[in-house]
Design a protein around this motif. Structure first.
Motif, PDB file in Angstrom:
ATOM      1  N   GLY A 107       2.842  -5.253  -1.104  1.00  0.00           N
ATOM      2  CA  GLY A 107       3.188  -6.662  -0.934  1.00  0.00           C
ATOM      3  C   GLY A 107       3.072  -7.109   0.513  1.00  0.00           C
ATOM      4  O   GLY A 107       2.619  -8.230   0.800  1.00  0.00           O
ATOM      5  N   PHE A 108       3.480  -6.241   1.430  1.00  0.00           N
ATOM      6  CA  PHE A 108       3.376  -6.498   2.878  1.00  0.00           C
ATOM      7  C   PHE A 108       1.918  -6.725   3.273  1.00  0.00           C
ATOM      8  O   PHE A 108       1.580  -7.721   3.932  1.00  0.00           O
ATOM      9  N   LEU A 109       1.055  -5.817   2.852  1.00  0.00           N
ATOM     10  CA  LEU A 109      -0.364  -5.912   3.221  1.00  0.00           C
ATOM     11  C   LEU A 109      -1.046  -7.113   2.566  1.00  0.00           C
ATOM     12  O   LEU A 109      -1.904  -7.756   3.175  1.00  0.00           O
ATOM     13  N   LYS A 110      -0.648  -7.426   1.357  1.00  0.00           N
ATOM     14  CA  LYS A 110      -1.217  -8.587   0.667  1.00  0.00           C
ATOM     15  C   LYS A 110      -0.948  -9.870   1.444  1.00  0.00           C
ATOM     16  O   LYS A 110      -1.855 -10.697   1.640  1.00  0.00           O
ATOM     17  N   ALA A 111       0.296 -10.038   1.915  1.00  0.00           N
ATOM     18  CA  ALA A 111       0.655 -11.247   2.666  1.00  0.00           C
ATOM     19  C   ALA A 111      -0.114 -11.333   3.984  1.00  0.00           C
ATOM     20  O   ALA A 111      -0.578 -12.412   4.369  1.00  0.00           O
ATOM     21  N   LEU A 112      -0.270 -10.189   4.671  1.00  0.00           N
ATOM     22  CA  LEU A 112      -1.015 -10.182   5.934  1.00  0.00           C
ATOM     23  C   LEU A 112      -2.497 -10.465   5.698  1.00  0.00           C
ATOM     24  O   LEU A 112      -3.125 -11.240   6.438  1.00  0.00           O
ATOM     25  N   ASN A 113      -3.059  -9.849   4.666  1.00  0.00           N
ATOM     26  CA  ASN A 113      -4.493 -10.030   4.375  1.00  0.00           C
ATOM     27  C   ASN A 113      -4.825 -11.483   4.078  1.00  0.00           C
ATOM     28  O   ASN A 113      -5.901 -11.974   4.442  1.00  0.00           O
ATOM     29  N   GLU A 114      -3.906 -12.186   3.421  1.00  0.00           N
ATOM     30  CA  GLU A 114      -4.135 -13.595   3.113  1.00  0.00           C
ATOM     31  C   GLU A 114      -4.287 -14.438   4.379  1.00  0.00           C
ATOM     32  O   GLU A 114      -4.941 -15.479   4.371  1.00  0.00           O
ATOM     33  N   GLN A 115      -3.667 -13.958   5.459  1.00  0.00           N
ATOM     34  CA  GLN A 115      -3.746 -14.681   6.736  1.00  0.00           C
ATOM     35  C   GLN A 115      -4.772 -14.068   7.692  1.00  0.00           C
ATOM     36  O   GLN A 115      -4.873 -14.468   8.857  1.00  0.00           O
ATOM     37  N   GLY A 116      -5.502 -13.068   7.197  1.00  0.00           N
ATOM     38  CA  GLY A 116      -6.500 -12.408   8.033  1.00  0.00           C
ATOM     39  C   GLY A 116      -5.893 -11.599   9.159  1.00  0.00           C
ATOM     40  O   GLY A 116      -6.522 -11.415  10.211  1.00  0.00           O
ATOM     41  N   LEU A 117      -4.691 -11.091   8.938  1.00  0.00           N
ATOM     42  CA  LEU A 117      -3.975 -10.334   9.978  1.00  0.00           C
ATOM     43  C   LEU A 117      -3.907  -8.851   9.639  1.00  0.00           C
ATOM     44  O   LEU A 117      -3.939  -8.466   8.471  1.00  0.00           O
ATOM     45  N   ALA A 118      -3.819  -8.037  10.681  1.00  0.00           N
ATOM     46  CA  ALA A 118      -3.603  -6.598  10.515  1.00  0.00           C
ATOM     47  C   ALA A 118      -2.166  -6.282  10.922  1.00  0.00           C
ATOM     48  O   ALA A 118      -1.567  -6.990  11.740  1.00  0.00           O
ATOM     49  N   PRO A 119      -1.571  -5.216  10.379  1.00  0.00           N
ATOM     50  CA  PRO A 119      -0.204  -4.843  10.772  1.00  0.00           C
ATOM     51  C   PRO A 119      -0.145  -4.412  12.231  1.00  0.00           C
ATOM     52  O   PRO A 119      -1.113  -3.831  12.752  1.00  0.00           O
ATOM     53  N   PHE A 120       0.954  -4.692  12.901  1.00  0.00           N
ATOM     54  CA  PHE A 120       1.176  -4.136  14.244  1.00  0.00           C
ATOM     55  C   PHE A 120       1.150  -2.617  14.147  1.00  0.00           C
ATOM     56  O   PHE A 120       0.507  -1.936  14.940  1.00  0.00           O
ATOM     57  N   GLU A 121       1.867  -2.080  13.151  1.00  0.00           N
ATOM     58  CA  GLU A 121       1.859  -0.643  12.869  1.00  0.00           C
ATOM     59  C   GLU A 121       2.585  -0.412  11.541  1.00  0.00           C
ATOM     60  O   GLU A 121       3.489  -1.164  11.171  1.00  0.00           O
ATOM     61  N   ILE A 122       2.160   0.627  10.831  1.00  0.00           N
ATOM     62  CA  ILE A 122       2.880   1.081   9.639  1.00  0.00           C
ATOM     63  C   ILE A 122       3.304   2.523   9.885  1.00  0.00           C
ATOM     64  O   ILE A 122       2.461   3.379  10.178  1.00  0.00           O
ATOM     65  N   LEU A 123       4.604   2.775   9.817  1.00  0.00           N
ATOM     66  CA  LEU A 123       5.136   4.121  10.018  1.00  0.00           C
ATOM     67  C   LEU A 123       5.853   4.580   8.756  1.00  0.00           C
ATOM     68  O   LEU A 123       6.417   3.779   8.015  1.00  0.00           O
ATOM     69  N   TYR A 124       5.839   5.894   8.529  1.00  0.00           N
ATOM     70  CA  TYR A 124       6.424   6.469   7.321  1.00  0.00           C
ATOM     71  C   TYR A 124       7.587   7.390   7.685  1.00  0.00           C
ATOM     72  O   TYR A 124       7.507   8.138   8.660  1.00  0.00           O
ATOM     73  N   GLY A 125       8.647   7.327   6.893  1.00  0.00           N
ATOM     74  CA  GLY A 125       9.810   8.179   7.153  1.00  0.00           C
ATOM     75  C   GLY A 125      10.773   8.164   5.985  1.00  0.00           C
ATOM     76  O   GLY A 125      10.388   7.875   4.850  1.00  0.00           O
ATOM     77  N   GLU A 126      12.040   8.454   6.266  1.00  0.00           N
ATOM     78  CA  GLU A 126      13.072   8.476   5.232  1.00  0.00           C
ATOM     79  C   GLU A 126      13.816   7.137   5.204  1.00  0.00           C
ATOM     80  O   GLU A 126      13.824   6.394   6.187  1.00  0.00           O
ATOM     81  N   TYR A 127      14.471   6.871   4.081  1.00  0.00           N
ATOM     82  CA  TYR A 127      15.307   5.676   3.970  1.00  0.00           C
ATOM     83  C   TYR A 127      16.645   5.936   4.671  1.00  0.00           C
ATOM     84  O   TYR A 127      17.691   6.040   4.033  1.00  0.00           O
ATOM     85  N   GLU A 128      16.591   6.032   5.988  1.00  0.00           N
ATOM     86  CA  GLU A 128      17.777   6.362   6.777  1.00  0.00           C
ATOM     87  C   GLU A 128      17.800   5.568   8.071  1.00  0.00           C
ATOM     88  O   GLU A 128      16.759   5.173   8.606  1.00  0.00           O
ATOM     89  N   ILE A 129      19.002   5.341   8.605  1.00  0.00           N
ATOM     90  CA  ILE A 129      19.183   4.609   9.864  1.00  0.00           C
ATOM     91  C   ILE A 129      18.406   5.285  10.989  1.00  0.00           C
ATOM     92  O   ILE A 129      17.761   4.613  11.811  1.00  0.00           O
ATOM     93  N   GLU A 130      18.430   6.616  11.031  1.00  0.00           N
ATOM     94  CA  GLU A 130      17.797   7.354  12.127  1.00  0.00           C
ATOM     95  C   GLU A 130      16.304   7.084  12.222  1.00  0.00           C
ATOM     96  O   GLU A 130      15.742   6.989  13.325  1.00  0.00           O
ATOM     97  N   PHE A 131      15.632   6.943  11.081  1.00  0.00           N
ATOM     98  CA  PHE A 131      14.194   6.657  11.088  1.00  0.00           C
ATOM     99  C   PHE A 131      13.916   5.308  11.735  1.00  0.00           C
ATOM    100  O   PHE A 131      13.019   5.177  12.573  1.00  0.00           O
TER     101      PHE A 131
END
Length: 335
Positions: free
Chosen positions: A197-221
Motif C-alpha cells: 500500500g505504501f509503494l502504491k501511493a508513492l508510485n501514483e505520485q511518481g515518487l521513490a521511498p526515502f528508504e525501506i528498512l526491515y526489522g521486528e515489530y518493536e520499539i528498539e527497531f
C-alpha cells in the motif's frame, strides 16, 4: 434473584423460543429481534447455564483461542469481544499463548480429545499445521490475521494494503515527498501488504521511498533505524512505521536528538495501540477494528458449529486513519 430465560423474553418483548434461537445462533431470527434479545441479555446480565446447554447439545461448551502474545492492546480488544460474545451464547473461552505451530506428529492440547467445540487462531505464525489437524479432527475454526492467502477460507482479515495506502496518502497530502517506511518481519502477511500500500501511493505520485528498512515489530527497531538516519545527517521528512511500537521508537530517537515532531519529521504508526494515544506527541495511526474483528469471528465460528455455514468465506474489514499530533501539513495556512 437469578435471571432466567423467561426474564430475558419479558425484557425483550419476544418469545422464549426466539430468545432460545438467538442463544443458539439460529439463522431464522430477524436481525432487529436478535439485537433486542442481546440488549436484554446485557441489561439483565443474564448468563445461560452452560453445563445444561452443553449436555443438551452434546458439546463441551468451550471455544479455544490460540494467540501469539499477550502484550498487544489490539489483540486484547479482539479477545475481549470474543469472550463477551461467547458468554452471551453460553460458551466459555479457553485461551492459549503459543508462538509456534504444532509438529506433524502431535496436536495442540486444546485440539486433543474433543476439548473444544471450535477454535479461533489469532495471528498464527504456522497456520498450516493447525489447519491440517483441525480438519482431521473435524473441529470448526476461524483464522484472524493469518499469513497465507491460500488459507483465506473461514477467515477474518483487515485490508492492510488499504491501510498502508491511507497512511502514505495522508503524508503525501500534507506535502511530504521524502517518506521512509520501517517494515515489520517479512514472515507476516500484514507486513507485505502494508508495504504494498505504501509503494502504491508513492508510485501514483511518481515518487521513490526515502528508504525501506526491515526489522521486528518493536520499539528498539524504530529507535535504532532513526538513530542511523540522525547519525548520517540525512533524515526523511516523514516516516510510515509498520506498527505503533516501531513508531514510538522513531519518536523517542527524534525527541532525544531535539528534532521537532511533526514540524521537522512527521510519524505515522499502525494498529491503534493504546500507548500511541497516551504519550506526547500522540501518534497518528491506522486503527484496526478489534471489536468488529472479534464480532465477525464469533459469528462465523458459531455458524460453522451449528452447520449453517458450509462454504468458506473471507471477511475483509477496512482500517481507519486516526490523525493526531505526530503529523501536520508542511504548507503554511492559506497556501
Amino acid at each position: 434473584m437469578k435471571v432466567n430465560i423467561f426474564d430475558v423474553a419479558k425484557k425483550s418483548g419476544l418469545s422464549v423460543v426466539t430468545v432460545s434461537r438467538v442463544l443458539n445462533g439460529a439463522e431464522s431470527v430477524r436481525e432487529k429481534n436478535r439485537q433486542k434479545v442481546l440488549d436484554a441479555i446485557k441489561e439483565l446480565d443474564y448468563r445461560p447455564n452452560a453445563a445444561a446447554r452443553s449436555l443438551a447439545r452434546g458439546k463441551t461448551g468451550i471455544i479455544g483461542l490460540i494467540i501469539t502474545t499477550l502484550h498487544d492492546s489490539f489483540f486484547d480488544a479482539i479477545v475481549k469481544e470474543v469472550n463477551d460474545l461467547l458468554a452471551l451464547h453460553g460458551y466459555f473461552l479457553a485461551v492459549s499463548v503459543s508462538s509456534a505451530g504444532i509438529a506433524s506428529d502431535e496436536s495442540h492440547y486444546l485440539i486433543q480429545e474433543d476439548r473444544v467445540d471450535g477454535l479461533i487462531l489469532l495471528s498464527p505464525l504456522e497456520e498450516d499445521s493447525y489447519i491440517v489437524e483441525l480438519k482431521r479432527r473435524n473441529i470448526p475454526y476461524v483464522l484472524i490475521d493469518h499469513q497465507k492467502p491460500e488459507n483465506d477460507s473461514f477467515s477474518i482479515t483487515v485490508d492492510n494494503v488499504k491501510g498502508g495506502y491511507a497512511a502514505t496518502r495522508h503524508l503525501l497530502e500534507l506535502g511530504h515527498t521524502s517518506i521512509a517506511h520501517l517494515c515489520g518481519d517479512e514472515m507476516f502477511r500484514s507486513t507485505r501488504e502494508r508495504r504494498s500500500g505504501f509503494l502504491k501511493a508513492l508510485n501514483e505520485q511518481g515518487l521513490a521511498p526515502f528508504e525501506i528498512l526491515y526489522g521486528e515489530y518493536e520499539i528498539e527497531f524504530g529507535y535504532q533505524s532513526c538513530r542511523k538516519w540522525i547519525s548520517s545527517g540525512s533524515l526523511p521528512t516523514a516516516v510510515f512505521a509498520g506498527d505503533d511500537f516501531i513508531a514510538l521508537g522513531v519518536v523517542n530517537a527524534l525527541l532525544e536528538a531535539g528534532i521537532r515532531i511533526p514540524e521537522q519529521v512527521a510519524v505515522v504508526g499502525y494498529d491503534g495501540q493504546d500507548i500511541a494515544s497516551k504519550l506526547h506527541p500522540y501518534i497518528t495511526t491506522i486503527r484496526q477494528p478489534g471489536e468488529r474483528i472479534g464480532m465477525a469471528a464469533v459469528d462465523m465460528l458459531l455458524k460453522r458449529i451449528d452447520g449453517t455455514m458450509k462454504r468458506g468465506s473471507c471477511i475483509r474489514l477496512d482500517p481507519e486513519l486516526l490523525v493526531r499530533e505526530s503529523t501536520v501539513s508542511l504548507q503554511p495556512p492559506g497556501h
